[in-house]
Design an enzyme around this catalytic site. Structure first.
Site, PDB file in Angstrom:
ATOM      1  N   LEU A 225       0.815  -1.215   0.000  1.00  0.00           N
ATOM      2  CA  LEU A 225       0.000   0.000   0.000  1.00  0.00           C
ATOM      3  C   LEU A 225       0.847   1.263   0.000  1.00  0.00           C
ATOM      4  O   LEU A 225       0.380   2.333   0.411  1.00  0.00           O
ATOM      5  CB  LEU A 225      -0.922  -0.003   1.227  1.00  0.00           C
ATOM      6  CG  LEU A 225      -1.824  -1.224   1.383  1.00  0.00           C
ATOM      7  CD1 LEU A 225      -2.535  -1.200   2.740  1.00  0.00           C
ATOM      8  CD2 LEU A 225      -2.833  -1.293   0.246  1.00  0.00           C
ATOM      9  N   ASP A 257       9.995  -4.636  -5.112  1.00  0.00           N
ATOM     10  CA  ASP A 257      10.940  -5.726  -5.335  1.00  0.00           C
ATOM     11  C   ASP A 257      11.843  -5.918  -4.119  1.00  0.00           C
ATOM     12  O   ASP A 257      12.157  -7.046  -3.739  1.00  0.00           O
ATOM     13  CB  ASP A 257      11.782  -5.449  -6.583  1.00  0.00           C
ATOM     14  CG  ASP A 257      10.935  -5.405  -7.842  1.00  0.00           C
ATOM     15  OD1 ASP A 257       9.920  -6.127  -7.892  1.00  0.00           O
ATOM     16  OD2 ASP A 257      11.273  -4.646  -8.762  1.00  0.00           O
TER      17      ASP A 257
END
Length: 313
Positions: A225, A257
């Site tokens: 988020l 990532d």
């Protein structure tokens, strides 16, 4: 065998990444151009990236016992540079193919707040539509397989199916967002979309509603988020919301990532989902404070320090 949410915390070290390797061409601007608008940038950099390579570097720097990259680069100068960047971070590239033609590239505009817009040219990544000889053995020897959607879907699905055959945990980042085939969802253990991808996949703007809808298809979901943290949900378990620490973002390109790579390491070490999410959140917070994707992935000692500081506050 379909792992239960509790299986996410079962120690299984070693990480295989079946994913993209790109050279990022990054332009830094005060504000992103609107359609048909030209703006003047203040910096340009060529930086190793690709969601698969980013996650591989993130996991290796976070302390994974072994990280293997499965994918493809071209036989151009970018390909050689990308391979060198991976190996220098401790990633095994024996399963990274070199094919005729150009390596993948990503063209990224980063604004003054760290926000970004990205256009990806697949290049060599588009050739990875199936497993090559030896790929399943590499996957079978790992504890976790990390997947994204910058490779052709048939290849991603084949890799996930190989993981399921060999009882390897599969974590899928559904980016770039697109409809996911049922056969891929059926062999996904943990799905990690961001809020926009979760909305694209379900039609729900509320992350709790999106997570509930996704749990009809996969056993566990973790929605990132941004500045609001991350939300984990699993079947027959209470949702878990982990806040993000306040930081000044410079470049958010590789933040998720970094999160996924660190999360995979923590889960592989047997930490609880909550502990793993907190540690991964610290990794992502460090990442956004640096420029670039793969080069900004933090090392284990820095993650430990940031995680402890967040815990004390």
């Amino acid at each position: 065998m379909t792992p239960t949410p509790e299986d996410l915390s079962t120690p299984r070290t070693g990480i295989a990444v079946f994913g993209s390797t790109n050279m990022d061409h990054v332009v830094y601007v005060d504000h992103p151009p609107a359609r048909s608008e030209t703006v003047t940038g203040h910096d340009f950099r060529t930086i190793p990236g690709g969601k698969g390579a980013n996650q591989a570097v993130a996991a290796a720097r976070a302390g994974a016992r072994e990280v293997t990259m499965i994918g493809a680069v071209g036989n151009d100068p970018h390909g050689a540079a990308l391979r060198t960047a991976l190996t220098s971070s401790g990633v095994d590239t024996d399963s990274l193919r070199t094919v005729e033609g150009l390596s993948g590239t990503a063209h990224i505009v980063v604004d003054a707040t760290g926000g970004r817009a990205i256009a990806v040219i697949p290049g060599a990544n588009s050739t990875v539509s199936a497993l090559a000889a030896g790929d399943e053995a590499v996957i079978a020897s790992a504890g976790t397989l990390l997947l994204q959607l910058e490779l052709p879907l048939p290849g991603v699905t084949a890799a996930a199916e190989a993981a399921r055959r060999n009882d390897v945990r599969t974590i899928l980042t559904p980016s770039p967002a697109q409809p996911l085939p049922p056969e891929l969802l059926a062999v996904t253990d943990l799905l990690i979309p961001n809020q926009i991808e979760a909305q694209t996949l379900t039609g729900h703007t509320d992350p709790h509603e999106a997570a509930a809808a996704l749990l009809a298809q996969v056993p566990a979901v973790l929605i990132t988020l941004g500045v609001h943290g991350s939300l984990y949900a699993a079947r027959d378990a209470e949702p878990l919301l982990i806040p993000a620490p306040p930081v000044t973002a410079v470049d958010a390109t590789g933040a998720r990532d970094a999160y996924v790579g660190a999360l995979a390491v923590a889960l592989g070490e047997g930490r609880t989902v909550e502990e793993a999410m907190n540690w991964a959140t610290a990794a992502a917070a460090l990442c956004v404070q640096e420029i670039g994707a793969a080069p900004s992935m933090p090392y284990r000692a820095a993650i430990d320090t940031a995680n402890e500081a967040a815990r004390l506050h």
